[in-house]
Design a protein around this motif. Structure first.
Motif, PDB file in Angstrom:
ATOM      1  N   LEU A   1     -11.747  30.367  -8.034  1.00 20.46           N
ATOM      2  CA  LEU A   1     -12.713  31.241  -8.692  1.00 20.46           C
ATOM      3  C   LEU A   1     -13.203  30.546  -9.951  1.00 20.46           C
ATOM      4  CD1 LEU A   1     -14.141  33.979  -8.763  1.00 20.46           C
ATOM      5  CD2 LEU A   1     -12.216  34.875 -10.066  1.00 20.46           C
ATOM      6  N   LEU A   2     -14.513  30.371 -10.070  1.00 15.26           N
ATOM      7  CA  LEU A   2     -15.060  29.672 -11.230  1.00 15.26           C
ATOM      8  C   LEU A   2     -14.791  30.490 -12.491  1.00 15.26           C
ATOM      9  CD1 LEU A   2     -18.489  28.430  -9.818  1.00 15.26           C
ATOM     10  CD2 LEU A   2     -16.363  27.147 -10.071  1.00 15.26           C
ATOM     11  N   PRO A   3     -14.147  29.913 -13.495  1.00 18.74           N
ATOM     12  CA  PRO A   3     -13.835  30.660 -14.719  1.00 18.74           C
ATOM     13  C   PRO A   3     -15.053  30.751 -15.621  1.00 18.74           C
ATOM     14  CG  PRO A   3     -13.067  28.412 -14.945  1.00 18.74           C
ATOM     15  CD  PRO A   3     -13.639  28.535 -13.542  1.00 18.74           C
ATOM     16  N   PRO A   4     -15.053  31.702 -16.561  1.00 19.74           N
ATOM     17  CA  PRO A   4     -16.131  31.728 -17.560  1.00 19.74           C
ATOM     18  C   PRO A   4     -16.007  30.518 -18.474  1.00 19.74           C
ATOM     19  CG  PRO A   4     -14.417  33.310 -18.130  1.00 19.74           C
ATOM     20  CD  PRO A   4     -14.063  32.771 -16.772  1.00 19.74           C
ATOM     21  N   PRO A   5     -17.098  30.082 -19.108  1.00 20.63           N
ATOM     22  CA  PRO A   5     -16.984  28.958 -20.049  1.00 20.63           C
ATOM     23  C   PRO A   5     -16.233  29.394 -21.303  1.00 20.63           C
ATOM     24  CG  PRO A   5     -19.220  29.858 -20.052  1.00 20.63           C
ATOM     25  CD  PRO A   5     -18.485  30.560 -18.950  1.00 20.63           C
ATOM     26  N   TYR A   6     -15.187  28.660 -21.633  1.00 14.19           N
ATOM     27  CA  TYR A   6     -14.366  28.994 -22.800  1.00 14.19           C
ATOM     28  C   TYR A   6     -14.766  28.134 -23.991  1.00 14.19           C
ATOM     29  CZ  TYR A   6     -11.307  31.378 -19.483  1.00 14.19           C
ATOM     30  OH  TYR A   6     -10.805  32.218 -18.518  1.00 14.19           O
ATOM     31  N   PRO A   7     -14.668  28.670 -25.208  1.00 10.41           N
ATOM     32  CA  PRO A   7     -14.957  27.841 -26.392  1.00 10.41           C
ATOM     33  C   PRO A   7     -13.928  26.733 -26.546  1.00 10.41           C
ATOM     34  CG  PRO A   7     -14.044  29.979 -27.032  1.00 10.41           C
ATOM     35  CD  PRO A   7     -14.318  30.057 -25.559  1.00 10.41           C
TER      36      PRO A   7
ATOM     37  N   GLY B   1       6.143  43.459   0.125  1.00  7.04           N
ATOM     38  CA  GLY B   1       6.926  42.801   1.156  1.00  7.04           C
ATOM     39  C   GLY B   1       6.165  41.751   1.938  1.00  7.04           C
ATOM     40  N   ALA B   2       4.837  41.691   1.729  1.00  9.72           N
ATOM     41  CA  ALA B   2       4.036  40.686   2.438  1.00  9.72           C
ATOM     42  C   ALA B   2       4.302  39.294   1.871  1.00  9.72           C
ATOM     43  CB  ALA B   2       2.553  41.028   2.319  1.00  9.72           C
ATOM     44  N   GLN B   3       3.809  38.287   2.574  1.00 10.54           N
ATOM     45  CA  GLN B   3       3.929  36.907   2.115  1.00 10.54           C
ATOM     46  C   GLN B   3       2.559  36.399   1.677  1.00 10.54           C
ATOM     47  OE1 GLN B   3       5.852  34.706   5.328  1.00 10.54           O
ATOM     48  NE2 GLN B   3       7.818  34.946   4.304  1.00 10.54           N
ATOM     49  N   LEU B   4       2.564  35.661   0.572  1.00 14.57           N
ATOM     50  CA  LEU B   4       1.326  35.114   0.030  1.00 14.57           C
ATOM     51  C   LEU B   4       1.492  33.631  -0.251  1.00 14.57           C
ATOM     52  CD1 LEU B   4       0.184  37.772  -2.623  1.00 14.57           C
ATOM     53  CD2 LEU B   4      -0.835  37.347  -0.384  1.00 14.57           C
ATOM     54  N   TYR B   5       0.398  32.901  -0.098  1.00 13.77           N
ATOM     55  CA  TYR B   5       0.350  31.512  -0.532  1.00 13.77           C
ATOM     56  C   TYR B   5      -0.268  31.465  -1.926  1.00 13.77           C
ATOM     57  CZ  TYR B   5       1.148  30.547   4.404  1.00 13.77           C
ATOM     58  OH  TYR B   5       1.675  30.518   5.665  1.00 13.77           O
ATOM     59  N   ILE B   6       0.260  30.619  -2.767  1.00 14.91           N
ATOM     60  CA  ILE B   6      -0.249  30.455  -4.124  1.00 14.91           C
ATOM     61  C   ILE B   6      -1.047  29.158  -4.166  1.00 14.91           C
ATOM     62  CG2 ILE B   6       0.334  30.203  -6.566  1.00 14.91           C
ATOM     63  CD1 ILE B   6       2.916  31.721  -5.988  1.00 14.91           C
ATOM     64  N   GLY B   7      -2.352  29.297  -4.333  1.00 14.32           N
ATOM     65  CA  GLY B   7      -3.192  28.106  -4.355  1.00 14.32           C
ATOM     66  C   GLY B   7      -3.119  27.361  -3.037  1.00 14.32           C
ATOM     67  N   ASP B   8      -2.823  26.062  -3.120  1.00 17.02           N
ATOM     68  CA  ASP B   8      -2.799  25.218  -1.927  1.00 17.02           C
ATOM     69  C   ASP B   8      -1.379  24.926  -1.456  1.00 17.02           C
ATOM     70  OD1 ASP B   8      -5.553  25.153  -2.244  1.00 17.02           O
ATOM     71  OD2 ASP B   8      -5.449  23.377  -3.529  1.00 17.02           O
ATOM     72  N   ALA B   9      -0.410  25.718  -1.943  1.00 22.08           N
ATOM     73  CA  ALA B   9       0.981  25.522  -1.535  1.00 22.08           C
ATOM     74  C   ALA B   9       1.136  25.809  -0.043  1.00 22.08           C
ATOM     75  CB  ALA B   9       1.899  26.433  -2.338  1.00 22.08           C
TER      76      ALA B   9
ATOM     77  N   PRO C   1     -17.916  37.870  -6.835  1.00 19.77           N
ATOM     78  CA  PRO C   1     -17.168  36.837  -7.567  1.00 19.77           C
ATOM     79  C   PRO C   1     -17.606  35.444  -7.143  1.00 19.77           C
ATOM     80  CG  PRO C   1     -15.800  37.826  -5.865  1.00 19.77           C
ATOM     81  CD  PRO C   1     -17.057  38.638  -5.928  1.00 19.77           C
ATOM     82  N   ARG C   2     -17.543  34.494  -8.082  1.00 23.05           N
ATOM     83  CA  ARG C   2     -18.046  33.142  -7.819  1.00 23.05           C
ATOM     84  C   ARG C   2     -16.910  32.241  -7.321  1.00 23.05           C
ATOM     85  NH1 ARG C   2     -20.864  30.545 -12.543  1.00 23.05           N
ATOM     86  NH2 ARG C   2     -18.933  31.118 -13.622  1.00 23.05           N
ATOM     87  N   PHE C   3     -16.586  32.385  -6.034  1.00 23.47           N
ATOM     88  CA  PHE C   3     -15.570  31.537  -5.419  1.00 23.47           C
ATOM     89  C   PHE C   3     -16.212  30.276  -4.850  1.00 23.47           C
ATOM     90  CE2 PHE C   3     -12.962  35.334  -5.483  1.00 23.47           C
ATOM     91  CZ  PHE C   3     -11.670  34.837  -5.609  1.00 23.47           C
ATOM     92  N   VAL C   4     -15.456  29.185  -4.926  1.00 27.20           N
ATOM     93  CA  VAL C   4     -15.853  27.941  -4.267  1.00 27.20           C
ATOM     94  C   VAL C   4     -14.677  27.440  -3.448  1.00 27.20           C
ATOM     95  CG1 VAL C   4     -17.519  27.297  -6.055  1.00 27.20           C
ATOM     96  CG2 VAL C   4     -15.150  26.496  -6.234  1.00 27.20           C
ATOM     97  N   LYS C   5     -14.978  26.576  -2.487  1.00 25.06           N
ATOM     98  CA  LYS C   5     -13.938  25.936  -1.686  1.00 25.06           C
ATOM     99  C   LYS C   5     -14.085  24.435  -1.825  1.00 25.06           C
ATOM    100  CE  LYS C   5     -11.586  25.995   2.747  1.00 25.06           C
ATOM    101  NZ  LYS C   5     -11.419  26.740   4.013  1.00 25.06           N
ATOM    102  N   GLY C   6     -12.976  23.783  -2.205  1.00 25.62           N
ATOM    103  CA  GLY C   6     -13.013  22.348  -2.423  1.00 25.62           C
ATOM    104  C   GLY C   6     -12.750  22.009  -3.871  1.00 25.62           C
ATOM    105  N   GLU C   7     -12.795  20.723  -4.172  1.00 26.62           N
ATOM    106  CA  GLU C   7     -12.478  20.240  -5.510  1.00 26.62           C
ATOM    107  C   GLU C   7     -13.655  19.474  -6.103  1.00 26.62           C
ATOM    108  OE1 GLU C   7      -9.749  21.007  -6.980  1.00 26.62           O
ATOM    109  OE2 GLU C   7      -8.459  21.677  -5.346  1.00 26.62           O
ATOM    110  N   GLY C   8     -13.870  19.644  -7.399  1.00 30.26           N
ATOM    111  CA  GLY C   8     -14.846  18.855  -8.127  1.00 30.26           C
ATOM    112  C   GLY C   8     -16.249  18.945  -7.555  1.00 30.26           C
ATOM    113  N   ALA C   9     -16.882  17.769  -7.433  1.00 26.09           N
ATOM    114  CA  ALA C   9     -18.266  17.719  -6.961  1.00 26.09           C
ATOM    115  C   ALA C   9     -18.392  18.122  -5.500  1.00 26.09           C
ATOM    116  CB  ALA C   9     -18.821  16.307  -7.155  1.00 26.09           C
TER     117      ALA C   9
END
Length: 683
Positions: free
Chosen positions: A382-388, A320-328, A268-276
């Motif tokens: 996760l980089l999304p596919p290009p959408y029309p 029952g586990a705990q998860l973080y959603i995004g950067d929360a 999967p095409r994961f990245v860390k960080g924002e934008g450029a």
């Protein structure tokens, strides 16, 4: 009810043109594996994946449905996707969740426009093609195979072949029936072609195969086979009839034994960080690492709440586990971990790496959210596919006074479900505008607003997003001075405007020397410039492709303030633009039509009547032709309905943004006159 190992899992998306038989194929696979007692039918409205009332009424998938089955010790997750062009975005949602894209082709219709688009969209995945409905009357199976090779390359090779009467399929890979009669080609030729294609990627195997003449069994070919799939060096083709069951068991064998598990597919095409600043980051299908999961689809039910489908890419998730959603910073508890089978939801104790599960009634969940159990994975995306791009628009006006907030909330829910919906508020026309991929797409939005939220709206054609620019350079200076007894207002701004190439947007520059405008007032100057840019000067539309250079100014030690420089900059820009020969720009869309070649003349004439320019034509198999034209957006109202009339419904149309060009003189004069009259009325 839960796979025990990542190596047992296969994740696949069924993709293809509407009418290819994806939903009936899923039913046949479920029935053959014992996942359901008997296959449902679209006509009866009892299929596993098409359970929504709108889907039953239309007889087509409108959302991506999830189901699973077990076969030969393997756990197979299947995503049944919509096939109409208007719901292409919802189909593409499935791609980040799977290793394999299964492109389903109707043996009667052959290669259709959506087949091409989906094959291209899935290029980063392992791909296979399933030719369905091989028993259909008049199906030319040899011709379909030739069309597949012509459209997608010689790497498309049959792994089984249909019998002459399509009553069964003959294996060409695991235990080839060399003497069996087939509808075309031969088992020996098909087997050799597959093996030759695979061994090209393994020199040691190729040496054994060519020099020593050793036969190779499927187990020896497994690793290079997976490599060939990952690199697009091989696209296996299977034949099947979901109606009679011919080839269904053989297809299950291929899915279980040959398609990649989560450790074998392209990562999967994961990245860390924002934008450029975002950098690629490795997420590994390892059950012992931190949990990293991705929400690929959200469904909002007025009564049952939010349901989020997600793929576990790394780690093991326990209920029952705990998860973080995004950067929360605050975690949420996994109170109910669910397994989905169409409409059915079953609680499970654990989700393993590679599995597809669901969470319910957690409002913070949203499409494309990354779920993780450690802050080490903050800022993962996760980089999304290009959408029309959605360009078909409707302006919505609630029929009931006071429903504006309810409409806004309902549209926000629909936006979370569909990546190809776009909602905006046109401040000039004071309209809520929703845009989608076609008339059907927007019609379904209206139906969902009525059925799910009891909202009734009036509709109108949205205003065309014209823009303004300048044809030449010009300068202007404006002094804002006001005395009112106490501290006054004073600000003076001189600036220059210059035209930029199309698509350049807005550029701001500063050539101030000697502090004629103090640094603390420059943000106010920029604010005034941006206000004028948004308001326009010729016909009230925003300016673009414009460079604004602040060259000089004056200030007063006592009377200068931010308001003074905002006002001075706004008026200076308006005067400079009016002196620089303002031009009205209209948006052009690239319109691509696929239809029978018999309608070429009528479609070309329709483009011409709408001020369109024909850019190119392509001929395809089976008498199909594609026409591409550039047409002003303002001229496209009713085009799809007219196209359906010309082609008796046998056509497809896609729109995409292209460029802005100067509008004809009569259009500029009309809109400028409307703007002047509107301002006079307001005053």
């Amino acid at each position: 009810m839960t796979p025990s190992s990542v190596h047992d899992i296969r994740n696949l998306a069924l993709l293809g043109q509407a009418g290819a038989g994806k939903t009936t194929l899923l039913e046949a696979l479920l029935a053959a594996s014992g996942g359901i007692g008997a296959a449902g039918s679209i006509e009866r409205g009892d299929t596993v994946s098409d359970f929504d009332p709108a889907e039953k009424a239309m007889g087509h998938s409108l959302n991506t449905g999830l189901a699973h089955l077990e076969w030969a010790g393997h756990w197979i997750n299947l995503l049944d996707t919509p096939g109409t062009p208007d719901f292409l975005g919802r189909a593409l949602l499935a791609l980040p969740a799977v290793e394999t894209a299964v492109i389903v082709v109707n043996a009667q219709a052959g290669i259709e426009s959506m087949t091409r688009r989906l094959m291209e969209a899935a290029a980063g995945k392992c791909r296979m093609i399933v030719v369905n409905r091989i028993d259909a009357s008049g199906a030319d199976l040899a011709g379909v195979m030739a069309a597949i090779e012509s459209a997608f390359g010689r790497e498309c090779l049959p792994i089984n072949l249909p019998a002459p009467d399509a009553s069964r399929v003959i294996d060409c890979f695991f235990t080839p029936e060399y003497d069996a009669e087939t509808a075309f080609s031969s088992v020996s030729a098909a087997h050799d072609a597959i093996v030759d294609q695979v061994v090209e990627l393994d020199e040691a195997l190729m040496a054994s195969y060519l020099e020593q003449g050793e036969s190779l069994d499927p187990e020896q070919l497994h690793d290079p086979f997976e490599q060939a799939l990952r690199e697009g060096h091989l696209v296996p083709v299977c034949f099947v009839s979901s109606r009679t069951g011919a080839g269904v068991a053989e297809l299950l064998d291929v899915l279980a034994r040959l398609m990649p598990d989560p450790t074998e597919g392209n990562p999967p095409r994961f990245v860390k960080g924002e934008g450029a600043n975002a950098l690629p980051v490795e997420v590994v299908a390892d059950p012992g690492r931190h949990v990293v999961a991705h929400v690929f689809q959200v469904q909002n039910d007025v009564y049952r709440g939010k349901l989020a489908l997600f793929r576990i890419h790394q780690g093991t998730l326990d209920a029952g586990a705990q998860l973080y959603i995004g950067d929360a910073r605050k975690p949420v508890k996994v109170a109910h971990l669910l397994r989905i089978q169409g409409r059915q939801q079953v609680e499970i104790p654990r989700g393993v790496t590679g599995d597809i599960c669901a969470l319910a009634r957690i409002d913070e969940l949203h499409r494309d959210a990354v779920l993780h159990d450690s802050h080490d994975e903050d800022l993962h995306h996760l980089l999304p596919p290009p959408y029309p791009q959605p360009f078909h628009g409707l302006a919505l006006i609630p029929k009931k006074h006071g429903d504006e907030q309810k409409l806004s909330e309902a549209l926000a829910r629909l936006l979370d479900e569909d990546p190809c919906l776009e909602v905006s508020f046109d401040t000039q026309a004071r309209q809520t505008v929703v845009r989608g991929l076609g008339e059907l797409h927007l019609r379904m939005v209206l139906e969902q607003l009525a059925s799910r939220w009891n909202l009734e709206v009036d509709t109108a054609t949205p205003a065309v997003p014209y823009r303004e620019t300048v044809a030449t350079s010009a300068e202007a200076r404006y002094r804002h001075k006001k005395q009112s007894g106490g501290a006054g207002q004073f600000g003076e701004v001189a600036l220059r405007v210059e035209p930029l190439p199309r698509g350049s947007g807005l550029q701001l520059a500063d050539e101030i020397k000697g502090g004629t405008i103090p640094t603390q007032f420059m943000p106010a100057v920029e604010k005034g410039v941006r206000q004028a840019v948004a308001e326009g000067c010729l016909a009230g539309f925003p300016l673009q492709d414009l460079k604004v250079v602040v060259t000089d100014g004056k200030h007063h030690a006592v009377d200068s303030n931010e308001v003074s420089f905002v006002t001075a900059a706004r008026h200076a820009l308006q005067e400079a633009v009016n002196a620089a020969r303002p031009v009205l720009l209209e948006p052009l869309l690239e319109v691509r039509v696929s239809a029978d070649e018999r309608h070429f003349g009528e479609i070309s004439a329709e483009f011409a009547s709408r001020r369109g320019r024909l850019n190119g034509t392509d001929s395809h198999a089976q008498g199909r032709i594609s026409l591409t034209a550039l047409v002003p957006m303002a001229e496209l109202e009713g085009f799809e309905a007219r196209l359906k009339s010309i082609c008796a419904g046998e056509s497809e149309c896609t729109l995409s943004p292209h460029s802005y060009e100067p509008a004809p003189g009569e259009v500029q004069q009309r809109l400028a006159g409307d703007f002047v009259r509107h301002r006079a009325h307001e005053q």
